[in-house]
Motif scaffolding. Structure first.
Motif, PDB file in Angstrom:
ATOM      1  N   LEU A  50       0.829  -1.199   0.000  1.00 51.03           N
ATOM      2  CA  LEU A  50       0.000   0.000   0.000  1.00 51.03           C
ATOM      3  C   LEU A  50       0.869   1.257   0.000  1.00 51.03           C
ATOM      4  O   LEU A  50       0.539   2.254  -0.651  1.00 51.03           O
ATOM      5  N   GLN A  51       1.988   1.200   0.707  1.00 51.48           N
ATOM      6  CA  GLN A  51       2.903   2.334   0.746  1.00 51.48           C
ATOM      7  C   GLN A  51       3.469   2.624  -0.648  1.00 51.48           C
ATOM      8  O   GLN A  51       3.555   3.770  -1.073  1.00 51.48           O
ATOM      9  N   ASP A  52       3.842   1.567  -1.386  1.00 51.36           N
ATOM     10  CA  ASP A  52       4.362   1.754  -2.736  1.00 51.36           C
ATOM     11  C   ASP A  52       3.292   2.292  -3.675  1.00 51.36           C
ATOM     12  O   ASP A  52       3.560   3.160  -4.520  1.00 51.36           O
ATOM     13  N   GLN A  53       2.074   1.812  -3.543  1.00 46.93           N
ATOM     14  CA  GLN A  53       0.972   2.293  -4.379  1.00 46.93           C
ATOM     15  C   GLN A  53       0.711   3.770  -4.120  1.00 46.93           C
ATOM     16  O   GLN A  53       0.427   4.546  -5.039  1.00 46.93           O
ATOM     17  N   LEU A  54       0.825   4.177  -2.863  1.00 41.54           N
ATOM     18  CA  LEU A  54       0.603   5.572  -2.515  1.00 41.54           C
ATOM     19  C   LEU A  54       1.684   6.463  -3.136  1.00 41.54           C
ATOM     20  O   LEU A  54       1.390   7.545  -3.654  1.00 41.54           O
ATOM     21  N   LYS A  55       2.934   6.014  -3.110  1.00 45.01           N
ATOM     22  CA  LYS A  55       4.013   6.794  -3.714  1.00 45.01           C
ATOM     23  C   LYS A  55       3.816   6.919  -5.218  1.00 45.01           C
ATOM     24  O   LYS A  55       4.031   7.989  -5.795  1.00 45.01           O
ATOM     25  N   ILE A  56       3.380   5.852  -5.863  1.00 44.97           N
ATOM     26  CA  ILE A  56       3.129   5.889  -7.304  1.00 44.97           C
ATOM     27  C   ILE A  56       1.996   6.863  -7.613  1.00 44.97           C
ATOM     28  O   ILE A  56       2.068   7.667  -8.556  1.00 44.97           O
ATOM     29  N   TRP A  57       0.961   6.824  -6.823  1.00 45.54           N
ATOM     30  CA  TRP A  57      -0.183   7.712  -7.035  1.00 45.54           C
ATOM     31  C   TRP A  57       0.217   9.165  -6.823  1.00 45.54           C
ATOM     32  O   TRP A  57      -0.204  10.047  -7.569  1.00 45.54           O
TER      33      TRP A  57
END
Length: 61
Positions: free
Chosen positions: A4-11
């Motif tokens: 979820l942390q990686d998805q947030l950074k991508i977003w």
């Protein structure tokens, strides 16, 4: 599978305008309510009519 942390950074990288950096907020002053003398008397019921018994009937004092 991304975390979820990686998805947030991508977003955040894809949508840079939507993410606002939060500035340190100033504590807002609490407004105290200043009442006048007649408002205090009204709240305490000092201006209400009072009744008393006199010769078997109620009379306004």
């Amino acid at each position: 599978m991304n975390t979820l942390q990686d998805q947030l950074k991508i977003w955040q990288n894809a949508n840079p305008l939507r993410v606002k950096e939060s500035a340190p907020k100033k504590p807002q002053d609490k407004k105290t309510e200043q009442l006048k003398d007649w408002e205090w008397q009204e709240l305490m019921g000092a201006n209400k009519p009072t009744y008393r018994r006199y010769r078997g009937s109620y009379r306004q004092k």
